[in-house]
Write a protein that holds these residues in place. Structure first.
Motif, PDB file in Angstrom:
ATOM      1  N   ARG A  80     -74.240  40.513 -31.839  1.00  0.00           N
ATOM      2  CA  ARG A  80     -72.862  40.067 -31.625  1.00  0.00           C
ATOM      3  C   ARG A  80     -72.254  39.597 -32.940  1.00  0.00           C
ATOM      4  O   ARG A  80     -71.064  39.798 -33.182  1.00  0.00           O
ATOM      5  N   GLY A  81     -73.084  38.962 -33.786  1.00  0.00           N
ATOM      6  CA  GLY A  81     -72.581  38.505 -35.087  1.00  0.00           C
ATOM      7  C   GLY A  81     -72.059  39.679 -35.899  1.00  0.00           C
ATOM      8  O   GLY A  81     -71.008  39.613 -36.529  1.00  0.00           O
ATOM      9  N   ALA A 138     -69.206  42.904 -27.532  1.00  0.00           N
ATOM     10  CA  ALA A 138     -70.082  41.772 -27.287  1.00  0.00           C
ATOM     11  C   ALA A 138     -70.520  41.770 -25.820  1.00  0.00           C
ATOM     12  O   ALA A 138     -71.675  41.495 -25.496  1.00  0.00           O
ATOM     13  N   ARG A 197     -79.524  39.316 -29.456  1.00  0.00           N
ATOM     14  CA  ARG A 197     -78.107  39.324 -29.070  1.00  0.00           C
ATOM     15  C   ARG A 197     -77.270  38.578 -30.107  1.00  0.00           C
ATOM     16  O   ARG A 197     -76.171  39.006 -30.441  1.00  0.00           O
ATOM     17  N   ILE A 198     -77.810  37.457 -30.599  1.00  0.00           N
ATOM     18  CA  ILE A 198     -77.065  36.691 -31.613  1.00  0.00           C
ATOM     19  C   ILE A 198     -76.806  37.579 -32.830  1.00  0.00           C
ATOM     20  O   ILE A 198     -75.694  37.643 -33.353  1.00  0.00           O
TER      21      ILE A 198
END
Lengths: 245, 794
Positions: B431-432, B413, B427-428
């Protein structure tokens, strides 16, 4: 319900003009009247505190004025434009360009760092400050690269405030921003809001159960049973650090 | 809200409301389970029905256990055969090849004519009279015709056909149509696929056929039924001894009879398809349900914690979610059983297009329903229980505390944070995916499994296409293939070559022989092939075009496997035609051919082997299509021609029978696979939506537009689907290969092929399904209530 948007001819003195604002949930005998015809004008740059018990209508009021919900009847004008006549896409633009929110439960994106959470806004705003500036305004310049899971509740709420102010909104809506915090942390958060209001002149509408907090407002609105039962100016506005509860 | 009865407990009320809330997901889950169960029920149903039908048919119509043929033996020999220990019934008959001139058909039709005993109905290989009547023994021209041939050639009882029998033209009247257990799979000499228009079977009175063949008081075939528990091989050996001096060609057991052999081969294929593909379908479906249910239960994390905090026993909570899992899978079980039963019945019926039975005993079996449901239920329960136990331990306290954001501060992350050019929504997404690598991988595996099944199901047609191409474009390139009533010398070839429009003639000689190596033996044919031939070429599945060896034997890989011999080993060859020479030959080469091309020598080697001048038993012809009709007409009048086949017609036949049936099987399998694809993708998307709802609504409140918010949800879905594609293609490739290899029996080796087109279509199906799921989920996303989502805690 959508109607043709009417625009007032005179340049508006007040930021918001609200007339006969009504919200009814449900129909017939089970209908709940959340708002019963609110009339109100709100000036620019004011710090306004909304008080009232649960179910008094203050959150419904905030949601409609903030463009999250629609009214059953009545009008809301924002800078001369009728909000209550706008469609969902136009309301999105209103939220995107003019207003910001801070909630009781922060609503940070867990998978983004503090800086990145703020950047969510700065990426889509027209004239934003940098995420770093916004975070230092709320005193978090040293926690910029932390994820929400690494921040305390107060810090998370201040990231939420930084996220809200980063786009330099005209209005900031705060729904119980200290509700989940202890009083010491609460004061730090309120301090951040107070500072933004004073330095940037951002009109701030703050919902709280806490009567003490009303002392930091220019103006106090008290709701009960869907109606506005008190509307007074506060000549002696205090700074949050002077508050105690 | 539906009102529920008072006696119902709170948890059961929750259960019912949950199901109603989850109804669209429940439907997707039901579809996946239905696909898994349906596939098992369909395949087992079809296979068992064919087996049951075959056994009942053989039994009821007294299909022979042993088939013995000879050049000609006296009637009196039948008594000697009956005297053999273990023999229950023997019946002698005459059998001959013939060509027919059928009205409306330009080319000659190849036919086999069997004699009917004087008593009418044969006692062995009894016939099923389908229309008309049995021939009147006093009428020399009355015959029965096989029903499929009569239908294809549009012949009805009462119609006349002209036959060339033993060099003599005869007008025959068809008086009835029949089915025979001997011709469940009816193929002409040298053929591998049925062509009912161009191959027919006739039965005529013994007395009249004997007259036509100048063969009174003699037979050339004996059909033997054994007593229960009789020693088959002993009987065969003794029959062979009895027939030796009458030109016996070696008696064969039922399993070597051509129709039964094809049928058995089909059963082997069906068996391996049933043993491999449906369990994998069920397994994949179960895995997906397990995954979906785990995520579903996990999304109830807080409620489980709360219930634990309230003092609910973990047993009670587990039972609650087990019930949820069961109720969710129940519609799928029922749908699967009904669908599988219906499709299995339909498919078994379709197989009757080229496997001809007078009736169909449909039988799926209670155990199939029971076991497949049990497997599905167990997997579902295990999936739910694991998750509930995991969560139950963790969250009793967690649920009472203010929400803690999930921890995203891991190494990956951070790494994503270092990439400067990414925007925050991306990014969401990343990272998810990275924070829960196992879930991400499982999601991708789910898509891969579904895609793999699709590729395998749709790819089975590629094998058939490749096999058809190898057989009819690469190996057999003759326009016309004729077999002679008796072996002839080269003069007949000149005669054929002289016909106007015949461009090339290549001879072929086939004799029957018993091959022995050690204690193993097989009775097959030995074929002499022209090495320079262009019309009948040898194609090796691995090495392509090849030639018969200069000296020695070339064995098919199937036959060499049966005999257990390798190149260089010696094989005893006992020829049962002509002078019946016995000799020992070395194996010079092994041919990996898609069809049994049992044993091959160079054409000019066969003359010396047979101790005679080189003879041909048939020929391959290449002809000018403009002269086709004239050539066919002339061939119809040549007494020497006993068999005729046309490549183009054979190809059409394959497309009509195998192509269609395989096509339907493949379509059904593909449909099941598509259901699984949809179930997986849709559930992935729905659960992601539930998990992300709060983040997404926050963004909407912050002023993000709908497409911008959809990007996050659908971007994650897209990445999972895209990650699953290469995995799925690899999985599909190996599964297809394995399945293809396991489907090869002792009649075929199915060549493996997987076309780029099949893969492309499969990928497209996954993408389109994903897009449809995405649209469904997006419309839900658009309807999310901004206010209420934010008011509730995470």
């Amino acid at each position: 319900m959508r109607r043709a948007a009417s625009v007032r001819a005179d340049p508006p003195e007040d930021l918001y003009s609200i007339r006969g604002l009504t919200k009814v949930y449900g129909e017939g005998p089970t209908a709940v009247h959340a708002l019963r015809g609110i009339d109100l004008d709100l000036p620019r740059s004011a710090m306004v505190v909304l008080l009232g018990a649960s179910g008094s209508g203050k959150s419904t009021f905030l949601n409609i004025v903030g463009g999250l919900d629609d009214a059953t009847d009545g009008q809301v004008w924002f800078e001369g434009q009728e909000l209550t006549a706008l469609g969902p896409a136009e309301l999105t633009e209103y939220r995107r360009n003019s207003v910001s929110f801070v909630f009781q439960f922060y609503n940070l994106v867990a998978s983004l760092t503090a800086r990145e959470n703020v950047a969510l806004i700065t990426e889509i705003a027209e004239d934003p400050m940098t995420p770093e500036d916004a975070l230092s305004l709320v005193g978090l310049e040293n926690r910029i690269d932390h994820f929400p899971s690494q921040l305390s509740g107060g810090e998370q709420q201040r990231v939420a405030i930084a996220r809200a102010i980063a786009k330099r909104p005209k209005v900031m809506f705060c729904d119980e921003p200290t509700g989940a915090l202890d009083s010491q942390t609460g004061v730090i958060v309120l301090d951040a809001l107070d500072q933004v209001n004073r330095e940037l002149g951002t009109t701030t509408l703050l919902i709280t159960h806490n009567v003490v907090i009303a002392e930091m407002a220019d103006r106090l609105l008290r709701f009960a049973d869907g109606a506005l039962v008190e509307d007074r100016d506060n000549a002696d506005r205090k700074s949050p650090s002077e508050l105690q509860w | 809200m539906v009102s529920l009865p008072q006696w119902m407990g709170a948890l059961d009320r929750k259960l019912l409301r949950d199901i109603w809330r989850l109804r669209s997901q429940a439907l997707a889950i039901a579809l996946v389970i239905a696909a898994g169960i349906g596939m098992v029920v369909m395949s087992f149903g079809m296979m068992r029905s064919l087996e049951a039908t075959r056994d009942a048919y053989y039994d009821r119509y007294r299909f022979a256990d042993i088939f013995a043929s000879a050049k000609r033996f006296p009637e009196s020999l039948i008594g000697d055969v009956r005297a053999i220990d273990g023999v229950s019934i023997v019946e002698g008959r005459l059998t001959t090849a013939a060509t027919l001139d059928v009205p409306g058909m330009a080319e000659p039709v190849t036919a086999i004519i069997h004699s009917l005993p004087a008593t009418g109905m044969p006692r062995v290989n009894a016939l099923v009279l389908r229309s008309g009547r049995m021939p009147d023994p006093r009428q020399p021209d009355e015959v029965l015709a096989s029903e499929k041939f009569a239908d294809a050639a549009r012949i009805a009882p009462g119609d006349m056909i002209e036959a060339l029998v033993y060099g003599k033209k005869q007008n025959l009247r068809v008086v009835g149509t029949v089915l025979s257990p001997e011709y469940v799979y009816a193929i002409g000499p040298g053929q591998i696929f049925p062509d009912n228009r161009r191959f027919g079977i006739l039965w005529m009175g013994e007395e009249h056929l004997a007259a036509a063949l100048n063969s009174t008081n003699a037979y050339n075939e004996a059909l033997i039924r054994l007593e229960r528990g009789a020693a088959e091989q002993d009987v065969i050996d003794r029959v062979d001894v009895l027939l030796e001096r009458y030109g016996g060609r070696g008696a064969i057991p039922r399993r070597d009879q051509i129709s039964d052999r094809f049928l058995a081969n089909e059963m082997v294929q069906l068996n391996s398809m049933t043993a491999i593909l449906p369990p994998i379908f069920l397994g994949v479906a179960a895995f997906l349900i397990n995954m979906v249910l785990s995520r579903l239960v996990e999304s109830e994390r807080e409620i489980i914690g709360l219930l634990t905090a309230f003092g609910y026993r973990s047993r009670t909570i587990m039972a609650h979610y087990a019930k949820l899992a069961l109720v969710l899978s129940l519609p799928g079980l029922v749908m699967g059983m009904m669908l599988g039963n219906w499709m299995g019945r339909g498919l078994a019926g379709m197989f009757q297009k080229y496997y001809v039975f007078p009736f169909l005993n449909y039988r799926a079996g209670f155990d199939v329903y029971f076991v497949s449901c049990l497997v599905a239920i167990l997997v579902v329960l295990i999936g739910a229980a694991q998750t509930v136990r995991k969560i139950g331990k963790l969250t009793a306290a967690e649920a009472m505390r203010p929400p803690v954001p999930p921890n995203y501060s891991g190494g990956f992350a951070r790494l994503i944070g270092k990439i400067k050019r990414l925007d925050e929504p991306t990014r969401i997404i990343l990272r998810g995916l990275v924070r829960r690598p196992v879930r991400t991988l499982l999601g991708a595996f789910g898509v891969a499994a579904a895609l793999g099944l699709y590729v395998t199901s749709a790819g089975s047609m590629d094998n058939v296409d490749l096999m058809t191409d190898m057989l009819f474009n690469q190996a057999n390139r003759a326009d016309v293939n004729v077999t002679f009533a008796e072996p002839r010398d080269e003069r007949v070839l000149f005669e054929l070559a002289r016909l106007p429009g015949v461009m090339r003639v290549e001879p072929v000689r086939s004799v029957s022989a018993t091959f022995r190596a050690g204690h193993r033996s097989r009775t097959e044919s030995l074929t002499g092939i022209e090495p320079a031939g262009d019309l009948n070429r040898l194609i090796d599945m691995d090495d392509g075009l090849t030639q018969p060896p200069v000296r020695g034997l070339m064995l098919s890989s199937i036959l060499s496997g049966q005999l257990g011999v390798e190149i260089g080993d010696k094989v005893q060859v006992e020829i049962t035609d002509g002078r019946r020479p016995h000799l020992t030959m070395p194996v010079a080469d092994i041919l990996k051919s898609p069809v049994a091309n049992p044993a091959i020598v160079k054409f000019d080697q066969l003359g010396p082997i047979m101790r005679e001048t080189p003879l041909a038993s048939g020929a391959y012809l290449s002809i000018d299509p403009n002269h086709a009709e004239t050539i066919y007409r002339q061939l119809k009048d040549m007494p020497i021609i006993a068999g005729f086949s046309r490549r183009a017609a054979a190809l059409t036949g394959i497309e009509e029978t195998i192509g269609e049936t395989m096509g339907v099987v493949s379509l059904f399998n593909t449909g099941f696979a598509a259901l699984i694809v949809f179930g997986v993708v849709y559930n992935n998307a729905r659960i992601s939506l539930a998990e992300r709802a709060r983040d997404l609504v926050s963004l909407r409140v912050l002023g993000y537009r709908r497409p911008e918010v959809s990007y996050i949800l659908l971007g994650e879905l897209a990445l999972i689907v895209i990650a699953g594609l290469p995995l799925g293609i690899v999985f599909g490739y190996y599964l297809s290969r394995y399945l293809t290899a396991s489907m090869s029996g002792d009649l075929f080796i199915l060549p493996f092929a997987l076309s780029a087109e099949t893969v492309a279509v499969a990928v497209l199906v996954v993408l389109v399904t994903a897009a449809i799921s995405a649209l469904f989920v997006r419309s839900r996303l658009d309807r999310l209530d901004l206010v209420t989502v934010l008011k509730t805690r995470e």
